[in-house]
Motif scaffolding. Structure first.
Motif, mmCIF file in Angstrom:
data_model
loop_
_atom_site.group_PDB
_atom_site.id
_atom_site.type_symbol
_atom_site.label_atom_id
_atom_site.label_comp_id
_atom_site.label_asym_id
_atom_site.label_seq_id
_atom_site.Cartn_x
_atom_site.Cartn_y
_atom_site.Cartn_z
ATOM 1 N N VAL A 78 -20.265 66.464 74.015
ATOM 2 C CA VAL A 78 -21.083 65.706 73.065
ATOM 3 C C VAL A 78 -22.393 66.461 72.870
ATOM 4 O O VAL A 78 -23.262 66.461 73.735
ATOM 5 C CB VAL A 78 -21.360 64.274 73.578
ATOM 6 C CG1 VAL A 78 -22.105 63.475 72.519
ATOM 7 C CG2 VAL A 78 -20.063 63.585 73.959
ATOM 8 N N GLY A 79 -22.523 67.117 71.746
ATOM 9 C CA GLY A 79 -23.722 67.898 71.479
ATOM 10 C C GLY A 79 -24.690 67.160 70.579
ATOM 11 O O GLY A 79 -24.585 65.959 70.351
ATOM 12 N N ALA A 80 -25.639 67.910 70.052
ATOM 13 C CA ALA A 80 -26.665 67.331 69.186
ATOM 14 C C ALA A 80 -26.228 67.409 67.733
ATOM 15 O O ALA A 80 -25.715 68.431 67.277
ATOM 16 C CB ALA A 80 -27.982 68.073 69.378
ATOM 17 N N TYR A 88 -33.968 67.521 61.889
ATOM 18 C CA TYR A 88 -33.895 66.213 62.541
ATOM 19 C C TYR A 88 -32.680 66.198 63.455
ATOM 20 O O TYR A 88 -31.558 66.478 63.018
ATOM 21 C CB TYR A 88 -33.788 65.096 61.500
ATOM 22 C CG TYR A 88 -34.259 63.753 61.987
ATOM 23 C CD1 TYR A 88 -35.610 63.453 62.045
ATOM 24 C CD2 TYR A 88 -33.357 62.775 62.402
ATOM 25 C CE1 TYR A 88 -36.060 62.225 62.493
ATOM 26 C CE2 TYR A 88 -33.795 61.546 62.854
ATOM 27 C CZ TYR A 88 -35.157 61.274 62.892
ATOM 28 O OH TYR A 88 -35.596 60.062 63.343
ATOM 29 N N ARG A 89 -32.911 65.900 64.730
ATOM 30 C CA ARG A 89 -31.857 65.947 65.736
ATOM 31 C C ARG A 89 -31.520 64.541 66.227
ATOM 32 O O ARG A 89 -32.422 63.751 66.520
ATOM 33 C CB ARG A 89 -32.291 66.789 66.935
ATOM 34 C CG ARG A 89 -32.516 68.254 66.641
ATOM 35 C CD ARG A 89 -33.102 68.967 67.847
ATOM 36 N NE ARG A 89 -32.212 68.913 68.997
ATOM 37 C CZ ARG A 89 -31.361 69.883 69.334
ATOM 38 N NH1 ARG A 89 -31.273 70.973 68.586
ATOM 39 N NH2 ARG A 89 -30.598 69.769 70.397
ATOM 40 N N PHE A 93 -31.442 62.844 74.221
ATOM 41 C CA PHE A 93 -32.884 62.842 74.482
ATOM 42 C C PHE A 93 -33.587 61.870 73.547
ATOM 43 O O PHE A 93 -34.341 60.981 73.974
ATOM 44 C CB PHE A 93 -33.429 64.257 74.295
ATOM 45 C CG PHE A 93 -34.931 64.367 74.372
ATOM 46 C CD1 PHE A 93 -35.557 64.542 75.586
ATOM 47 C CD2 PHE A 93 -35.712 64.297 73.223
ATOM 48 C CE1 PHE A 93 -36.943 64.640 75.662
ATOM 49 C CE2 PHE A 93 -37.085 64.392 73.284
ATOM 50 C CZ PHE A 93 -37.704 64.567 74.517
ATOM 51 N N ALA A 94 -33.334 62.019 72.246
ATOM 52 C CA ALA A 94 -33.986 61.164 71.255
ATOM 53 C C ALA A 94 -33.507 59.728 71.357
ATOM 54 O O ALA A 94 -34.303 58.784 71.302
ATOM 55 C CB ALA A 94 -33.746 61.716 69.854
ATOM 56 N N GLY A 519 -27.068 70.843 77.173
ATOM 57 C CA GLY A 519 -26.226 70.235 76.156
ATOM 58 C C GLY A 519 -26.974 69.500 75.084
ATOM 59 O O GLY A 519 -26.539 69.454 73.929
ATOM 60 N N ASP A 520 -28.121 68.909 75.420
ATOM 61 C CA ASP A 520 -28.842 68.075 74.451
ATOM 62 C C ASP A 520 -29.996 68.794 73.771
ATOM 63 O O ASP A 520 -30.249 68.577 72.585
ATOM 64 C CB ASP A 520 -29.365 66.812 75.140
ATOM 65 C CG ASP A 520 -28.287 65.758 75.286
ATOM 66 O OD1 ASP A 520 -27.973 65.097 74.285
ATOM 67 O OD2 ASP A 520 -27.742 65.614 76.387
ATOM 68 N N LEU A 521 -30.712 69.633 74.499
ATOM 69 C CA LEU A 521 -31.894 70.265 73.926
ATOM 70 C C LEU A 521 -31.634 71.652 73.364
ATOM 71 O O LEU A 521 -32.361 72.110 72.492
ATOM 72 C CB LEU A 521 -33.008 70.355 74.983
ATOM 73 C CG LEU A 521 -33.580 69.019 75.474
ATOM 74 C CD1 LEU A 521 -34.715 69.261 76.448
ATOM 75 C CD2 LEU A 521 -34.059 68.159 74.324
ATOM 76 N N PHE A 522 -30.594 72.334 73.868
ATOM 77 C CA PHE A 522 -30.406 73.730 73.487
ATOM 78 C C PHE A 522 -29.192 73.989 72.611
ATOM 79 O O PHE A 522 -28.908 75.124 72.278
ATOM 80 C CB PHE A 522 -30.281 74.608 74.741
ATOM 81 C CG PHE A 522 -31.507 74.613 75.594
ATOM 82 C CD1 PHE A 522 -32.755 74.405 75.050
ATOM 83 C CD2 PHE A 522 -31.413 74.825 76.950
ATOM 84 C CE1 PHE A 522 -33.889 74.409 75.827
ATOM 85 C CE2 PHE A 522 -32.542 74.837 77.750
ATOM 86 C CZ PHE A 522 -33.792 74.629 77.185
ATOM 87 N N THR A 523 -28.424 72.964 72.247
ATOM 88 C CA THR A 523 -27.198 73.195 71.486
ATOM 89 C C THR A 523 -27.319 72.686 70.063
ATOM 90 O O THR A 523 -28.127 71.814 69.752
ATOM 91 C CB THR A 523 -25.991 72.498 72.137
ATOM 92 O OG1 THR A 523 -26.245 71.088 72.190
ATOM 93 C CG2 THR A 523 -25.752 73.031 73.525
ATOM 94 N N LEU A 524 -26.472 73.239 69.203
ATOM 95 C CA LEU A 524 -26.350 72.765 67.827
ATOM 96 C C LEU A 524 -25.167 71.818 67.751
ATOM 97 O O LEU A 524 -24.579 71.439 68.752
ATOM 98 C CB LEU A 524 -26.165 73.960 66.892
ATOM 99 C CG LEU A 524 -27.257 75.035 66.947
ATOM 100 C CD1 LEU A 524 -26.926 76.141 65.958
ATOM 101 C CD2 LEU A 524 -28.628 74.468 66.670
ATOM 102 N N THR A 525 -24.778 71.462 66.539
ATOM 103 C CA THR A 525 -23.638 70.576 66.359
ATOM 104 C C THR A 525 -22.381 71.226 66.928
ATOM 105 O O THR A 525 -22.103 72.388 66.613
ATOM 106 C CB THR A 525 -23.437 70.282 64.872
ATOM 107 O OG1 THR A 525 -24.667 69.792 64.338
ATOM 108 C CG2 THR A 525 -22.360 69.239 64.668
ATOM 109 N N PRO A 526 -21.610 70.508 67.782
ATOM 110 C CA PRO A 526 -20.428 71.121 68.365
ATOM 111 C C PRO A 526 -19.371 71.420 67.304
ATOM 112 O O PRO A 526 -19.304 70.771 66.292
ATOM 113 C CB PRO A 526 -19.938 70.053 69.349
ATOM 114 C CG PRO A 526 -20.488 68.769 68.832
ATOM 115 C CD PRO A 526 -21.788 69.102 68.183
#
Length: 526
Positions: A78-80, A88-89, A93-94, A519-526
């Motif tokens: 599950v990515g961002a 906008y992410r 985290f958000a 996984g949450d702060l450093f990744t793009l859409t999986p």
């Protein structure tokens, strides 16, 4: 010349913005309703509509989190989700922070109902619906992946907060606090914007990930300017979170603002600004200055310096906030100074240098856990203050004298909040501080852990002043009547403070399953 292709929003992506869109639509509609309603209709209905809007937005956030948690438990990646050209992410985290911001806003609206007189707050409708764009600004700050989006959210929160602080009529302290807050807040925003301009100038982009990649590539050429940009940003954001030495405005503004707005500033505004600090540190400055020392070990000179400066500000905030509160007798000013110390505690997990150790979510988990504990504790304490000050007619500590004999359950509730702020076992505040201290020791920053423990021990003196007044002093006679909205908020806050304190492992286990820094702060859409 390169062209930038901007993909239009799809309906599936638009649904990810449902929490924000709910607040936008609600704010517009409720403002129109307030404008069209006859004056004879009481504006408490506006408060009910605003509360419903916040709860509806919270429902969308919790639903998204539940879906992501189910996927994570099932072993799915599950990515961002990045929207609006990666500005906008939507990530854990958000989402986790939005839960706190919306819960805090809902509590603020609830404790406001029926607690203030019409001659004291003539623009009651505006008071309620202005909290919606304020909460929206905090949510945008948590989800921002771009400097422009971040600044828009920051100013949306700031401008509405300036107005809300000065809403009390014929109150010199409220006017003075609002003026001071607006002037100093504008200066702080200018520092932030100036720091952002350096980042843009060095990278040619406003996207946080692009900035980080550009700075990593050209770190040798831009090293002095990187430090300048960080210092400018931390000065501006240090004001927003009321961290020392940028804290001077806090006691005056907290005292002058309506008590529910003071609670909003202490929790939602502070939390949103801390979210920005977290996002910028881990998305822009993380790992900068990588080089090998004389022994062949990998070091990160700029990132090391950034973390040291953050921990120094955290230590100064703890010491200044704690020592200044020792002789304070006004409860709102005392809680403002306590907020300065707590800003220091919350900066510690952000400022820990986690490189060289396993990169995991522990720093964010400790940050979120303590912010949640601080939210329920602080809003509960302000709700009790509202009940007491309405009866005694002032906000001094002596107003709590004999509270146990007049309203035992209210005294017990305040005792729970005080013990949590002091960090006494079986409360959420104790485990929140414990997790931060353990993280500091694991990151080999033992000195900041010692500062945390010493300032926590010193804070017992003024926190236990509430207990002395409530149980060992004689006050006014007669029972205290608690309105249903304030009573419900106090009860809910007590349950969560004790629940987090009795079942901390369950909360942290849930966070560990849901969130990871890579996984949450450093990744793009999986």
């Amino acid at each position: 010349m390169d062209t930038i292709t901007v993909q239009p929003l799809q309906w599936s992506e638009l649904s990810a913005l449902a929490p924000e869109l709910t607040l936008v639509i609600a704010a517009v509609l409720i403002s129109l309703i307030d404008l069209l309603l006859p004056k004879r209709i009481h504006r408490e209905w506006i408060g009910i509509l605003s509360l419903a809007s916040v709860l509806f937005s919270l429902y969308f956030v919790v639903s998204t989190l539940a879906d992501r948690y189910t996927q994570a438990v099932g072993g799915e990646a599950v990515g961002a989700l990045q929207l609006l050209n990666q500005s906008y992410r939507v990530d854990d985290f958000a989402l986790l922070l939005k839960v706190l911001f919306l819960v805090g806003t809902a509590f603020v609206i609830l404790i406001s109902m029926g607690s203030m007189k019409d001659d004291e707050l003539p623009h009651r409708g505006e008071y309620y619906y202005l909290l919606l764009p304020a909460a929206l600004g905090g949510m945008m700050m948590a989800s921002s992946g771009d400097l422009i989006t971040l600044y828009v959210g920051l100013e949306l929160l700031s401008i509405t907060s300036y107005i809300l602080v000065g809403m009390k009529k014929n109150d010199r302290r409220s006017t003075e606090g609002a003026f001071k807050y607006a002037v100093l807040g504008s200066v702080a925003s200018a520092f932030i914007l100036y720091g952002m301009s350096f980042l843009y100038g060095m990278s040619g982009s406003t996207n946080l990930i692009d900035i980080a990649q550009s700075l990593t590539t050209h770190v040798a050429a831009f090293q002095p300017l990187i430090y300048v940009s960080f210092l400018l940003l931390i000065v501006g954001l240090g004001f927003k979170i009321a961290a020392a030495p940028f804290h001077a405005w806090s006691p005056d503004v907290y005292q002058g603002a309506p008590t529910p707005i003071t609670a909003f500033l202490a929790v939602v505004a502070k939390g949103a600004s801390l979210a920005v600090v977290f996002r910028i540190i881990f998305n822009v400055f993380f790992g900068l200055g990588a080089e090998s020392d004389t022994e062949g070990q990998r070091v990160f000179s700029i990132y090391n310096d950034v973390t040291i400066m953050l921990l120094a500000i955290a230590a100064l905030s703890m010491v200044v906030g704690t020592t200044m509160a020792l002789r304070q007798k006004n409860v709102k000013r005392l809680l403002a100074l306590s907020g300065i110390a707590n800003a220091g505690y919350l900066l510690v997990p952000i400022g820990l240098n986690i490189l060289g150790n396993t990169i995991n979510a522990s720093v964010f988990n400790a940050f979120w856990y303590y912010l949640a504990a601080y939210l329920f504790t602080t809003i509960g304490a302000f709700a009790v203050l509202m009940v007491v000050s309405r009866v005694v007619g002032h906000e001094e500590l002596k107003g709590f004298a004999g509270l146990y004999h007049r309203s035992p359950w209210l005294a017990v509730a305040m005792t729970v909040f005080v013990l949590s702020l002091a960090g006494i076992p079986i409360t959420a505040g104790f485990f929140g501080k414990l997790y931060i201290i353990v993280g500091a020791v694991a990151a080999h920053s033992i000195w900041i852990a010692i500062v945390m423990m010493l300032t926590s021990v010193i804070s017992f003196y003024f926190y236990f002043g509430f207990i002395r007044q409530m149980y060992m002093r004689h006050g006014q006679e007669g029972k205290i009547t608690v309105l249903a909205p304030q009573g419900s908020v106090i009860a809910i806050c007590v349950l969560f403070v004790l629940g987090f304190g009795l079942f901390p492992n369950e909360v942290m286990g849930w966070l560990n399953t849901l969130f990871s820094i890579p996984g949450d702060l450093f990744t793009l859409t999986p």
